[in-house]
Design a protein around this motif. Sequence first.
Motif, PDB file in Angstrom:
ATOM      1  N   UNK A 134       0.777  -1.229   0.000  1.00  0.00           N
ATOM      2  CA  UNK A 134       0.000   0.000   0.000  1.00  0.00           C
ATOM      3  C   UNK A 134       0.803   1.270   0.000  1.00  0.00           C
ATOM      4  N   UNK A 135       2.120   1.145  -0.139  1.00  0.00           N
ATOM      5  CA  UNK A 135       2.998   2.311  -0.069  1.00  0.00           C
ATOM      6  C   UNK A 135       3.709   2.526  -1.399  1.00  0.00           C
ATOM      7  N   UNK A 136       3.741   3.795  -1.836  1.00  0.00           N
ATOM      8  CA  UNK A 136       4.484   4.167  -3.042  1.00  0.00           C
ATOM      9  C   UNK A 136       5.166   5.500  -2.784  1.00  0.00           C
ATOM     10  N   UNK A 137       6.469   5.557  -3.003  1.00  0.00           N
ATOM     11  CA  UNK A 137       7.193   6.813  -2.877  1.00  0.00           C
ATOM     12  C   UNK A 137       7.013   7.493  -1.537  1.00  0.00           C
ATOM     13  N   UNK A 138       6.912   6.693  -0.485  1.00  0.00           N
ATOM     14  CA  UNK A 138       6.745   7.256   0.842  1.00  0.00           C
ATOM     15  C   UNK A 138       5.309   7.560   1.224  1.00  0.00           C
ATOM     16  N   UNK A 139       4.364   7.394   0.293  1.00  0.00           N
ATOM     17  CA  UNK A 139       2.947   7.612   0.594  1.00  0.00           C
ATOM     18  C   UNK A 139       2.281   6.282   0.940  1.00  0.00           C
ATOM     19  N   UNK A 140       1.625   6.214   2.081  1.00  0.00           N
ATOM     20  CA  UNK A 140       0.881   5.018   2.471  1.00  0.00           C
ATOM     21  C   UNK A 140      -0.581   5.264   2.121  1.00  0.00           C
ATOM     22  N   UNK A 141      -1.009   4.710   0.987  1.00  0.00           N
ATOM     23  CA  UNK A 141      -2.362   4.943   0.497  1.00  0.00           C
ATOM     24  C   UNK A 141      -3.364   4.026   1.200  1.00  0.00           C
ATOM     25  N   UNK A 142      -2.987   2.771   1.395  1.00  0.00           N
ATOM     26  CA  UNK A 142      -3.834   1.768   2.022  1.00  0.00           C
ATOM     27  C   UNK A 142      -2.931   0.875   2.870  1.00  0.00           C
ATOM     28  N   UNK A 143      -3.455   0.292   3.920  1.00  0.00           N
ATOM     29  CA  UNK A 143      -2.613  -0.498   4.810  1.00  0.00           C
ATOM     30  C   UNK A 143      -2.324  -1.878   4.223  1.00  0.00           C
ATOM     31  N   UNK A 144      -1.242  -2.518   4.644  1.00  0.00           N
ATOM     32  CA  UNK A 144      -0.990  -3.896   4.202  1.00  0.00           C
ATOM     33  C   UNK A 144      -2.142  -4.837   4.542  1.00  0.00           C
ATOM     34  N   UNK A 145      -2.739  -4.674   5.715  1.00  0.00           N
ATOM     35  CA  UNK A 145      -3.868  -5.522   6.082  1.00  0.00           C
ATOM     36  C   UNK A 145      -5.058  -5.305   5.148  1.00  0.00           C
ATOM     37  N   UNK A 146      -5.244  -4.062   4.726  1.00  0.00           N
ATOM     38  CA  UNK A 146      -6.328  -3.774   3.798  1.00  0.00           C
ATOM     39  C   UNK A 146      -6.157  -4.492   2.478  1.00  0.00           C
ATOM     40  N   UNK A 147      -4.924  -4.615   2.029  1.00  0.00           N
ATOM     41  CA  UNK A 147      -4.651  -5.315   0.779  1.00  0.00           C
ATOM     42  C   UNK A 147      -4.724  -6.824   0.929  1.00  0.00           C
ATOM     43  N   UNK A 148      -4.470  -7.320   2.121  1.00  0.00           N
ATOM     44  CA  UNK A 148      -4.558  -8.765   2.327  1.00  0.00           C
ATOM     45  C   UNK A 148      -5.970  -9.295   2.090  1.00  0.00           C
ATOM     46  N   UNK A 149      -6.959  -8.406   2.158  1.00  0.00           N
ATOM     47  CA  UNK A 149      -8.329  -8.833   1.885  1.00  0.00           C
ATOM     48  C   UNK A 149      -8.478  -9.383   0.470  1.00  0.00           C
ATOM     49  N   UNK A 150      -7.573  -8.978  -0.428  1.00  0.00           N
ATOM     50  CA  UNK A 150      -7.614  -9.488  -1.798  1.00  0.00           C
ATOM     51  C   UNK A 150      -7.626 -11.010  -1.815  1.00  0.00           C
ATOM     52  N   UNK A 151      -6.961 -11.642  -0.852  1.00  0.00           N
ATOM     53  CA  UNK A 151      -6.782 -13.088  -0.873  1.00  0.00           C
ATOM     54  C   UNK A 151      -7.889 -13.840  -0.124  1.00  0.00           C
ATOM     55  N   UNK A 152      -8.948 -13.118   0.274  1.00  0.00           N
ATOM     56  CA  UNK A 152     -10.128 -13.779   0.826  1.00  0.00           C
ATOM     57  C   UNK A 152     -10.893 -14.422  -0.332  1.00  0.00           C
ATOM     58  N   UNK A 153     -10.796 -15.723  -0.448  1.00  0.00           N
ATOM     59  CA  UNK A 153     -11.368 -16.415  -1.607  1.00  0.00           C
ATOM     60  C   UNK A 153     -12.894 -16.301  -1.586  1.00  0.00           C
TER      61      UNK A 153
END
Length: 383
Positions: free
Chosen positions: A279-298
């Motif tokens: 969730x981070x690009x160029x020092x900007x945290x747009x979304x949390x790592x936990x928020x992205x882990x939801x992608x893998x909820x089948x």
Amino acid sequence: MTEIHGTVAPGFEAVRDAFAANWELQGEVGASVSATVGGETVVDLWGGTATFDDGERDWESDTIINVWSTTKTMSFLCCLLLADRGELDLAAPVATYWPEFAANGKEQIATRHIMGHTAGLSGWDEPLTMDDLLDHDKLVALHAAQAPWWEPGSASGYHAISQGYLLGEIVKRVSGRSLGTFFADEIAGPLDADFHIGTGPELDHRVAHVIPPAFGLGQDPDAAEIDRDSIAWRTLSNPATDAAFSSTIPWRRAEVPAAGGHGNARSVAAIHTLTANGGSVGGQQIISPDGLERIFDVQAEGMDLVVLGTDLRLGMGFGLPGPMLPLPNPRTCYWGGWGGSLAIVDMDLGLSFSYVMNRMESSLTGDLRGAGVLLAMYGALAG
């Protein structure tokens, strides 16, 4: 031989070679490919020609084009970001945010069902035209009143166009902004990414026309053999989609969050750099790592009801490694667009890869051009 422009980092020359080979072996016309690893750009290439209203021009560094369902990945990020902020519960009934949606047996359909193509709303009962795809309010009102076509959650059926309107209305109800505006404000803008869901007149001079495939969605030459009552036919034939419509000004101006986004490989890869890197690009945290882990909820596994013969494994929006695309690393997600555009995010490698082109194939499930360049990318990373 087509001249390829752009840059590759040392060790990634094979990606350039595979990209260039598409013109010789696969009938490529105009295209771009881009990849970042660990947040750093390692491939940024383009070449060929793009068709415009005023004639043929070279595909330039800043050429953008309609990428069809690769747009869906941007809609997924909007919903994941709202969920990460605690504003949207992906497991709560959609009617929590959109009360009218509860009609006709949809009281328990949640946003996760729409994200995973299991909501039973892959199309509309009412006959539609291509012009209707420009009318968000009409389409969401029809879906709010409509009964699902199968038991929600029981199977996936590719919500090819409908998913974007449904997610768009949810984002609007939760955030007070259209999905295109929310995406521009919260994701594309902060990343300075040249991707647009709803494309203004100031961009028209950079928009390439797609080269339509041999036949449109719902225009399969073998259609005489298809059951007209099947979910697949009802989804893909209403309306029968003409790819050339994407080159019209009304389509560009409309927000079609499942199919109408305009960008290029650089902008798609830039946005999914945040997906690939916690969730981070160029020092900007747009979304949390936990928020992205939801992608893998089948959300679904098995044969899809719309893309017949396709065995899909679907997470929260994104496709996951499975029979259709056996990617090498488990924490990888993907989606692609009608005709061949592609976005691959490998979180294990910190890889964001995208391929975008103008000459469309008829398939909904990718083609050899993007696949060949992706294989070269993995080969370079392994080597």
